[in-house]
Motif scaffolding. Structure first.
Motif, mmCIF file in Angstrom:
data_model
loop_
_atom_site.group_PDB
_atom_site.id
_atom_site.type_symbol
_atom_site.label_atom_id
_atom_site.label_comp_id
_atom_site.label_asym_id
_atom_site.label_seq_id
_atom_site.Cartn_x
_atom_site.Cartn_y
_atom_site.Cartn_z
ATOM 1 N N GLY A 18 0.801 -1.219 0.000
ATOM 2 C CA GLY A 18 0.000 0.000 0.000
ATOM 3 C C GLY A 18 0.832 1.266 0.000
ATOM 4 N N LEU A 19 1.808 1.352 0.902
ATOM 5 C CA LEU A 19 2.608 2.575 1.002
ATOM 6 C C LEU A 19 3.448 2.803 -0.252
ATOM 7 N N SER A 20 4.085 1.762 -0.741
ATOM 8 C CA SER A 20 4.903 1.895 -1.953
ATOM 9 C C SER A 20 4.050 2.322 -3.143
ATOM 10 N N THR A 21 2.883 1.726 -3.255
ATOM 11 C CA THR A 21 1.998 2.036 -4.371
ATOM 12 C C THR A 21 1.505 3.478 -4.296
ATOM 13 N N ILE A 22 1.111 3.918 -3.124
ATOM 14 C CA ILE A 22 0.654 5.303 -2.981
ATOM 15 C C ILE A 22 1.772 6.279 -3.336
ATOM 16 N N LEU A 23 2.965 6.055 -2.805
ATOM 17 C CA LEU A 23 4.066 6.977 -3.088
ATOM 18 C C LEU A 23 4.404 7.021 -4.576
ATOM 19 N N ALA A 39 13.317 4.608 -1.895
ATOM 20 C CA ALA A 39 13.676 4.125 -0.555
ATOM 21 C C ALA A 39 12.604 3.197 0.011
ATOM 22 N N VAL A 40 11.360 3.638 -0.023
ATOM 23 C CA VAL A 40 10.271 2.808 0.508
ATOM 24 C C VAL A 40 10.052 1.593 -0.383
ATOM 25 N N GLY A 41 10.227 1.777 -1.697
ATOM 26 C CA GLY A 41 10.064 0.651 -2.610
ATOM 27 C C GLY A 41 11.045 -0.472 -2.333
ATOM 28 N N PHE A 42 12.316 -0.123 -2.091
ATOM 29 C CA PHE A 42 13.300 -1.156 -1.747
ATOM 30 C C PHE A 42 13.022 -1.768 -0.370
ATOM 31 N N ALA A 43 12.796 -0.918 0.631
ATOM 32 C CA ALA A 43 12.724 -1.400 2.013
ATOM 33 C C ALA A 43 11.387 -2.048 2.350
ATOM 34 N N PHE A 44 10.295 -1.284 2.238
ATOM 35 C CA PHE A 44 8.991 -1.766 2.715
ATOM 36 C C PHE A 44 8.243 -2.514 1.613
ATOM 37 N N GLY A 45 8.217 -1.938 0.424
ATOM 38 C CA GLY A 45 7.542 -2.597 -0.691
ATOM 39 C C GLY A 45 8.306 -3.801 -1.197
ATOM 40 N N GLY A 46 9.628 -3.728 -1.155
ATOM 41 C CA GLY A 46 10.447 -4.811 -1.678
ATOM 42 C C GLY A 46 10.831 -5.842 -0.641
ATOM 43 N N ILE A 47 11.792 -5.487 0.207
ATOM 44 C CA ILE A 47 12.346 -6.467 1.149
ATOM 45 C C ILE A 47 11.306 -6.944 2.163
ATOM 46 N N ALA A 48 10.577 -6.015 2.787
ATOM 47 C CA ALA A 48 9.597 -6.424 3.803
ATOM 48 C C ALA A 48 8.474 -7.255 3.191
ATOM 49 N N GLN A 49 8.033 -6.864 2.008
ATOM 50 C CA GLN A 49 6.960 -7.620 1.363
ATOM 51 C C GLN A 49 7.447 -9.002 0.926
ATOM 52 N N CYS A 157 -6.410 1.180 -5.165
ATOM 53 C CA CYS A 157 -5.958 -0.186 -4.890
ATOM 54 C C CYS A 157 -5.157 -0.240 -3.597
ATOM 55 N N ALA A 158 -4.246 0.712 -3.428
ATOM 56 C CA ALA A 158 -3.425 0.755 -2.215
ATOM 57 C C ALA A 158 -4.296 0.945 -0.988
ATOM 58 N N LEU A 159 -5.297 1.799 -1.084
ATOM 59 C CA LEU A 159 -6.207 2.017 0.051
ATOM 60 C C LEU A 159 -7.020 0.760 0.352
ATOM 61 N N ALA A 160 -7.391 0.023 -0.698
ATOM 62 C CA ALA A 160 -8.099 -1.249 -0.491
ATOM 63 C C ALA A 160 -7.194 -2.256 0.219
#
Length: 188
Positions: A18-23, A39-49, A157-160
């Motif tokens: 959600g966060l990566s998509t919104i940003l 940054a968020v794409g690598f960390a939260f959207g990428g590695i964490a996901q 979609c991200a909000l969903a």
């Protein structure tokens, strides 16, 4: 040992998605620079996901395993494409990225169909994601205005996805279903 309650990795996967998509969509609308997206794409959207996907594997959830691992890999891959473009190591054209997106569109189509058997919130999220990918495909193959339409669709979609994340967290801490996710659109 079996009495230990484990956390649901979907909350991290949905949160990162959600966060990566919104940003990214705020970037596509010209409201946010690429730095926070990367940054968020690598960390939260990428590695964490991706980690969430691997934990879903351990839980025996093939849908979560496939979705979180694939979309985590999407964020890492798109980040690599941006970095390679920035440093001029390998320039990806709009159509190069378009073919990358088409691959994910077909992958999303499979998950969309599977989502119809889960619950309404999942089916809604994947239906919106499917539309978003189709718009991005069109945007990368000659119809750039579709990228703007895709941005708005993908924010929805991200909000969903965050709605599902919220439902998992709130329903868990409340000990009962407060936030509904609805019934499956198709019966098993």
């Amino acid at each position: 040992m079996s009495d230990v309650k484990l956390g649901n990795p979907a909350v991290v996967g949905l949160g990162g998605f959600g966060l990566s998509t919104i940003l990214l969509q705020l970037h596509n609308l010209g409201l946010c620079g690429l730095g926070p997206v990367l940054a968020v794409g690598f960390a939260f959207g990428g590695i964490a996901q991706l980690c969430a996907g691997l934990l879903e594997h351990k839980n025996g959830n093939n849908f979560g395993f496939a979705a979180f691992s694939a979309y985590g890999s999407f964020w890492i891959s798109i980040g690599i494409i941006w970095v390679l473009n920035y440093f001029g190591m390998y320039k990806s054209s709009t159509t190069d990225v378009g073919y990358f997106l088409i691959g994910y569109t077909f992958f999303t189509l499979i998950l969309w169909f599977a989502s119809l058997f889960i619950h309404s919130a999942m089916a809604t999220t994947f239906s919106i994601l499917m539309v978003g990918f189709i718009l991005l495909d069109l945007g990368h193959f000659g119809f750039p205005a579709m990228n703007i339409a895709a941005a708005y669709v993908l924010i929805a979609c991200a909000l969903a996805a965050w709605y599902m994340m919220g439902a998992i967290i709130i329903n868990d801490v409340a000990g009962r279903a407060i936030v509904p996710v609805g019934k499956a659109w198709l019966k098993k």
